[in-house]
Motif scaffolding. Structure first.
Motif, PDB file in Angstrom:
ATOM      1  N   GLN A 125       0.821  -1.215   0.000  1.00 47.38           N
ATOM      2  CA  GLN A 125       0.000   0.000   0.000  1.00 47.38           C
ATOM      3  C   GLN A 125       0.856   1.266   0.000  1.00 47.38           C
ATOM      4  O   GLN A 125       0.509   2.246  -0.663  1.00 47.38           O
ATOM      5  N   TYR A 128       1.945   1.881  -3.548  1.00 46.74           N
ATOM      6  CA  TYR A 128       0.844   2.384  -4.381  1.00 46.74           C
ATOM      7  C   TYR A 128       0.609   3.873  -4.120  1.00 46.74           C
ATOM      8  O   TYR A 128       0.489   4.669  -5.059  1.00 46.74           O
ATOM      9  N   GLU A 129       0.550   4.236  -2.867  1.00 44.81           N
ATOM     10  CA  GLU A 129       0.276   5.630  -2.522  1.00 44.81           C
ATOM     11  C   GLU A 129       1.430   6.540  -2.934  1.00 44.81           C
ATOM     12  O   GLU A 129       1.199   7.649  -3.424  1.00 44.81           O
ATOM     13  N   LYS A 135      -6.428   5.972  -2.189  1.00 43.15           N
ATOM     14  CA  LYS A 135      -7.302   5.017  -1.516  1.00 43.15           C
ATOM     15  C   LYS A 135      -8.737   5.532  -1.551  1.00 43.15           C
ATOM     16  O   LYS A 135      -8.997   6.691  -1.225  1.00 43.15           O
TER      17      LYS A 135
END
Length: 147
Positions: A125, A128-129, A135
């Motif tokens: 995560q 991805y961020e 999100k």
């Protein structure tokens, strides 16, 4: 040296162990025969786009994209369904290279964007961020199971 290529049927032998490893990571039983069959069908029918990372010619990671559509925006969207890097090749930027290749491909195709879903405890995560994924906080995802 790490290189990212678009995988086709010619790369199936190198891709199958990675795909099987990905499934095992998600608590599925290893099944190389079923993995080969599934990937061969996706590639033969042009139902997915697969990018594979090679380190010194050895397959070490992949990502698989599927096309879907947004009725609201009237645009095509890719679902980044799978992302996997072999455990011995992690922490080398391979996941980032695969994600950036997927983003570039999405832009080249003129698609609206990339969607992905991941486990709430997946440490990816942060990656991805860092790479620009946002999100969802405005919607829930539901799934109906037929069997």
């Amino acid at each position: 040296m790490i290189e990212v290529i678009r995988a086709g049927e010619a790369q199936l032998d190198a891709l199958v162990p990675l795909f099987d490893g990905y499934r095992v990571f998600y608590k599925q039983d290893s099944n190389l025969k079923a993995a080969r069959s599934f990937l061969a069908e996706r590639l033969k029918n042009e139902e997915s786009v697969i990018f594979m990372a090679l380190e010194n010619g050895q397959a070490v990671g992949f990502t698989q994209l599927y096309t879907t559509f947004s009725s609201v925006s009237l645009e095509a969207v890719f679902i980044l369904n799978d992302l996997y890097v072999d455990t011995l090749s992690r922490k080398k930027g391979i996941g980032e290279l695969l994600l950036e290749q997927a983003k570039a491909f999405c832009k080249d195709k003129g698609y609206k964007g990339l969607a992905l879903e991941t486990a709430t405890d997946n440490p990816a995560q942060k990656l991805y961020e860092r790479l620009g994924w946002e999100k969802d906080s405005h919607c829930f995802h539901y799934f109906w199971r037929a069997r």
